[in-house]
Design a protein around this motif. Structure first.
Motif, PDB file in Angstrom:
ATOM      1  N   GLU A  32       0.831  -1.204   0.000  1.00 32.65           N
ATOM      2  CA  GLU A  32       0.000   0.000   0.000  1.00 32.65           C
ATOM      3  C   GLU A  32       0.867   1.256   0.000  1.00 32.65           C
ATOM      4  OE1 GLU A  32      -2.472  -0.608   3.447  1.00 32.65           O
ATOM      5  OE2 GLU A  32      -3.824  -1.967   2.368  1.00 32.65           O
ATOM      6  N   GLU A  33       1.970   1.243   0.742  1.00 34.49           N
ATOM      7  CA  GLU A  33       2.889   2.384   0.765  1.00 34.49           C
ATOM      8  C   GLU A  33       3.516   2.611  -0.611  1.00 34.49           C
ATOM      9  OE1 GLU A  33       5.658   1.507   3.905  1.00 34.49           O
ATOM     10  OE2 GLU A  33       4.141   1.793   5.457  1.00 34.49           O
ATOM     11  N   LEU A  34       3.899   1.532  -1.281  1.00 39.22           N
ATOM     12  CA  LEU A  34       4.458   1.647  -2.630  1.00 39.22           C
ATOM     13  C   LEU A  34       3.442   2.259  -3.591  1.00 39.22           C
ATOM     14  CD1 LEU A  34       6.202  -1.843  -2.881  1.00 39.22           C
ATOM     15  CD2 LEU A  34       7.395   0.347  -2.983  1.00 39.22           C
ATOM     16  N   VAL A  35       2.183   1.807  -3.488  1.00 45.59           N
ATOM     17  CA  VAL A  35       1.126   2.325  -4.360  1.00 45.59           C
ATOM     18  C   VAL A  35       0.864   3.795  -4.066  1.00 45.59           C
ATOM     19  CG1 VAL A  35      -1.332   2.146  -4.944  1.00 45.59           C
ATOM     20  CG2 VAL A  35       0.062   0.067  -4.758  1.00 45.59           C
ATOM     21  N   LYS A  36       0.723   4.143  -2.773  1.00 44.41           N
ATOM     22  CA  LYS A  36       0.461   5.541  -2.398  1.00 44.41           C
ATOM     23  C   LYS A  36       1.584   6.466  -2.866  1.00 44.41           C
ATOM     24  CE  LYS A  36      -2.401   4.638   1.633  1.00 44.41           C
ATOM     25  NZ  LYS A  36      -2.452   4.621   3.115  1.00 44.41           N
ATOM     26  N   ALA A  37       2.813   5.979  -2.849  1.00 46.94           N
ATOM     27  CA  ALA A  37       3.961   6.782  -3.301  1.00 46.94           C
ATOM     28  C   ALA A  37       4.028   6.865  -4.821  1.00 46.94           C
ATOM     29  CB  ALA A  37       5.265   6.202  -2.744  1.00 46.94           C
ATOM     30  N   VAL A  39       5.096   4.506  -6.907  1.00 43.97           N
ATOM     31  CA  VAL A  39       6.304   3.900  -7.475  1.00 43.97           C
ATOM     32  C   VAL A  39       6.118   2.448  -7.921  1.00 43.97           C
ATOM     33  CG1 VAL A  39       7.829   5.443  -6.186  1.00 43.97           C
ATOM     34  CG2 VAL A  39       7.269   3.202  -5.236  1.00 43.97           C
ATOM     35  N   LEU A  40       5.060   1.785  -7.478  1.00 40.23           N
ATOM     36  CA  LEU A  40       4.882   0.363  -7.800  1.00 40.23           C
ATOM     37  C   LEU A  40       4.348   0.182  -9.217  1.00 40.23           C
ATOM     38  CD1 LEU A  40       5.000  -2.579  -6.795  1.00 40.23           C
ATOM     39  CD2 LEU A  40       2.625  -2.312  -6.069  1.00 40.23           C
ATOM     40  N   LEU A  41       5.072  -0.585 -10.030  1.00 44.21           N
ATOM     41  CA  LEU A  41       4.626  -0.934 -11.378  1.00 44.21           C
ATOM     42  C   LEU A  41       4.095  -2.356 -11.415  1.00 44.21           C
ATOM     43  CD1 LEU A  41       7.541   0.588 -13.482  1.00 44.21           C
ATOM     44  CD2 LEU A  41       5.288   1.594 -13.024  1.00 44.21           C
ATOM     45  N   ALA A  42       4.725  -3.263 -10.660  1.00 47.24           N
ATOM     46  CA  ALA A  42       4.309  -4.660 -10.621  1.00 47.24           C
ATOM     47  C   ALA A  42       5.003  -5.332  -9.445  1.00 47.24           C
ATOM     48  CB  ALA A  42       4.679  -5.383 -11.924  1.00 47.24           C
ATOM     49  N   GLY A  43       4.458  -6.445  -9.034  1.00 49.42           N
ATOM     50  CA  GLY A  43       5.089  -7.223  -7.978  1.00 49.42           C
ATOM     51  C   GLY A  43       4.293  -8.471  -7.687  1.00 49.42           C
ATOM     52  N   ASP A  44       4.994  -9.568  -7.480  1.00 44.39           N
ATOM     53  CA  ASP A  44       4.343 -10.836  -7.190  1.00 44.39           C
ATOM     54  C   ASP A  44       5.299 -11.767  -6.474  1.00 44.39           C
ATOM     55  OD1 ASP A  44       1.625 -10.849  -8.467  1.00 44.39           O
ATOM     56  OD2 ASP A  44       2.806 -10.365 -10.245  1.00 44.39           O
ATOM     57  N   GLY A  45       4.723 -12.690  -5.717  1.00 47.81           N
ATOM     58  CA  GLY A  45       5.478 -13.804  -5.163  1.00 47.81           C
ATOM     59  C   GLY A  45       5.420 -14.959  -6.145  1.00 47.81           C
ATOM     60  N   LEU A  46       6.398 -15.828  -6.071  1.00 44.07           N
ATOM     61  CA  LEU A  46       6.477 -16.950  -7.005  1.00 44.07           C
ATOM     62  C   LEU A  46       6.366 -18.284  -6.267  1.00 44.07           C
ATOM     63  CD1 LEU A  46       9.463 -15.623  -9.133  1.00 44.07           C
ATOM     64  CD2 LEU A  46       7.030 -15.440  -9.655  1.00 44.07           C
ATOM     65  N   ILE A  84       9.685  -1.260  -9.634  1.00 43.21           N
ATOM     66  CA  ILE A  84       9.365   0.070  -9.135  1.00 43.21           C
ATOM     67  C   ILE A  84       9.951   1.134 -10.057  1.00 43.21           C
ATOM     68  CG2 ILE A  84       9.140  -0.647  -6.726  1.00 43.21           C
ATOM     69  CD1 ILE A  84      12.000   0.389  -6.227  1.00 43.21           C
ATOM     70  N   ASP A  85       9.315   2.289 -10.055  1.00 42.94           N
ATOM     71  CA  ASP A  85       9.775   3.429 -10.855  1.00 42.94           C
ATOM     72  C   ASP A  85      10.083   4.552  -9.875  1.00 42.94           C
ATOM     73  OD1 ASP A  85      10.345   5.283 -12.790  1.00 42.94           O
ATOM     74  OD2 ASP A  85       8.384   5.203 -13.756  1.00 42.94           O
ATOM     75  N   VAL A  86      11.365   4.854  -9.721  1.00 41.30           N
ATOM     76  CA  VAL A  86      11.824   5.820  -8.720  1.00 41.30           C
ATOM     77  C   VAL A  86      12.717   6.875  -9.376  1.00 41.30           C
ATOM     78  CG1 VAL A  86      11.654   4.201  -6.783  1.00 41.30           C
ATOM     79  CG2 VAL A  86      13.760   4.292  -8.120  1.00 41.30           C
ATOM     80  N   LYS A  87      13.059   7.896  -8.595  1.00 39.31           N
ATOM     81  CA  LYS A  87      13.864   8.992  -9.126  1.00 39.31           C
ATOM     82  C   LYS A  87      15.361   8.711  -9.121  1.00 39.31           C
ATOM     83  CE  LYS A  87      10.536  12.585  -7.897  1.00 39.31           C
ATOM     84  NZ  LYS A  87       9.510  11.869  -7.180  1.00 39.31           N
ATOM     85  N   SER A  88      15.783   7.768  -8.254  1.00 37.31           N
ATOM     86  CA  SER A  88      17.226   7.548  -8.125  1.00 37.31           C
ATOM     87  C   SER A  88      17.531   6.153  -7.591  1.00 37.31           C
ATOM     88  CB  SER A  88      17.826   8.578  -7.160  1.00 37.31           C
ATOM     89  OG  SER A  88      17.334   8.359  -5.847  1.00 37.31           O
ATOM     90  N   ARG A  89      18.783   5.788  -7.719  1.00 38.86           N
ATOM     91  CA  ARG A  89      19.291   4.533  -7.153  1.00 38.86           C
ATOM     92  C   ARG A  89      19.092   4.534  -5.642  1.00 38.86           C
ATOM     93  NH1 ARG A  89      24.331   2.982  -4.950  1.00 38.86           N
ATOM     94  NH2 ARG A  89      24.932   0.874  -5.541  1.00 38.86           N
ATOM     95  N   GLU A  90      19.343   5.674  -5.023  1.00 35.25           N
ATOM     96  CA  GLU A  90      19.205   5.793  -3.570  1.00 35.25           C
ATOM     97  C   GLU A  90      17.762   5.556  -3.120  1.00 35.25           C
ATOM     98  OE1 GLU A  90      22.852   7.253  -4.941  1.00 35.25           O
ATOM     99  OE2 GLU A  90      20.876   7.980  -5.549  1.00 35.25           O
ATOM    100  N   GLU A  91      16.799   6.061  -3.886  1.00 31.95           N
ATOM    101  CA  GLU A  91      15.396   5.836  -3.548  1.00 31.95           C
ATOM    102  C   GLU A  91      15.043   4.357  -3.673  1.00 31.95           C
ATOM    103  OE1 GLU A  91      10.840   7.276  -4.621  1.00 31.95           O
ATOM    104  OE2 GLU A  91      12.508   8.097  -5.793  1.00 31.95           O
TER     105      GLU A  91
END
Length: 144
Positions: A32-37, A39-46, A84-91
């Motif tokens: 939920e935090e990733l979505v609210k920010a 930055v989340l494009l996709a994610g799943d467990g395998l 994830i789609d972020v602004k930097s490596r640090e993020e």
């Protein structure tokens, strides 16, 4: 910039041990935090590698070799991923460090890998535009 967070498999994930309710709740909060920010494009467990298939090409130009799992090298396997789609490596590192860990489970590992963008591979504006158009088409299909 896009990064893939690769969650490495452990002996527990390879044994098919499902996460505790506590971890599921923590992961849901993290998601939920990733979505609210934004930055989340996709994610799943395998599923474990015992349900997997490996296709290899042992010889150049040769026939593919198909092998059913399980696969033995746990440290080379993944249990899940986030894109994830972020602004930097640090993020990207900050988000990876926030991922919940399963209490009492053997040490885990997350690998961060930056995703190539079309502009990283070519300076041809036509190819870059074509890649962007394909990406947009995929996004539109996923929204249906």
């Amino acid at each position: 910039m896009r990064f893939m967070m690769i969650v490495k498999a452990t002996s527990e994930t390879e044994a098919g041990v499902l996460p505790s309710q506590e971890l599921i709740d923590a992961m849901m909060k993290y998601n939920e935090e990733l979505v609210k920010a934004g930055v989340l494009l996709a994610g799943d467990g395998l599923h474990p590698s015992s349900k997997g298939i490996r296709i290899s090409y042992p010889e150049p130009g040769g026939s593919p070799k198909i092998v059913d799992g399980p696969f033995t090298e746990t440290k080379e396997l993944i249990a899940g991923y986030y894109l994830i789609d972020v602004k930097s490596r640090e993020e990207a590192i900050e988000w990876a460090l926030r991922m919940p860990d399963a209490p009492g489970v053997e040490q885990g590992e997350i690998e961060l890998r930056q995703v190539f963008e079309a502009a990283d591979l070519t300076d041809n504006p036509e190819l870059i535009a074509k890649e962007e158009a394909l990406r947009k088409q995929v996004e539109e299909q996923n929204q249906k």
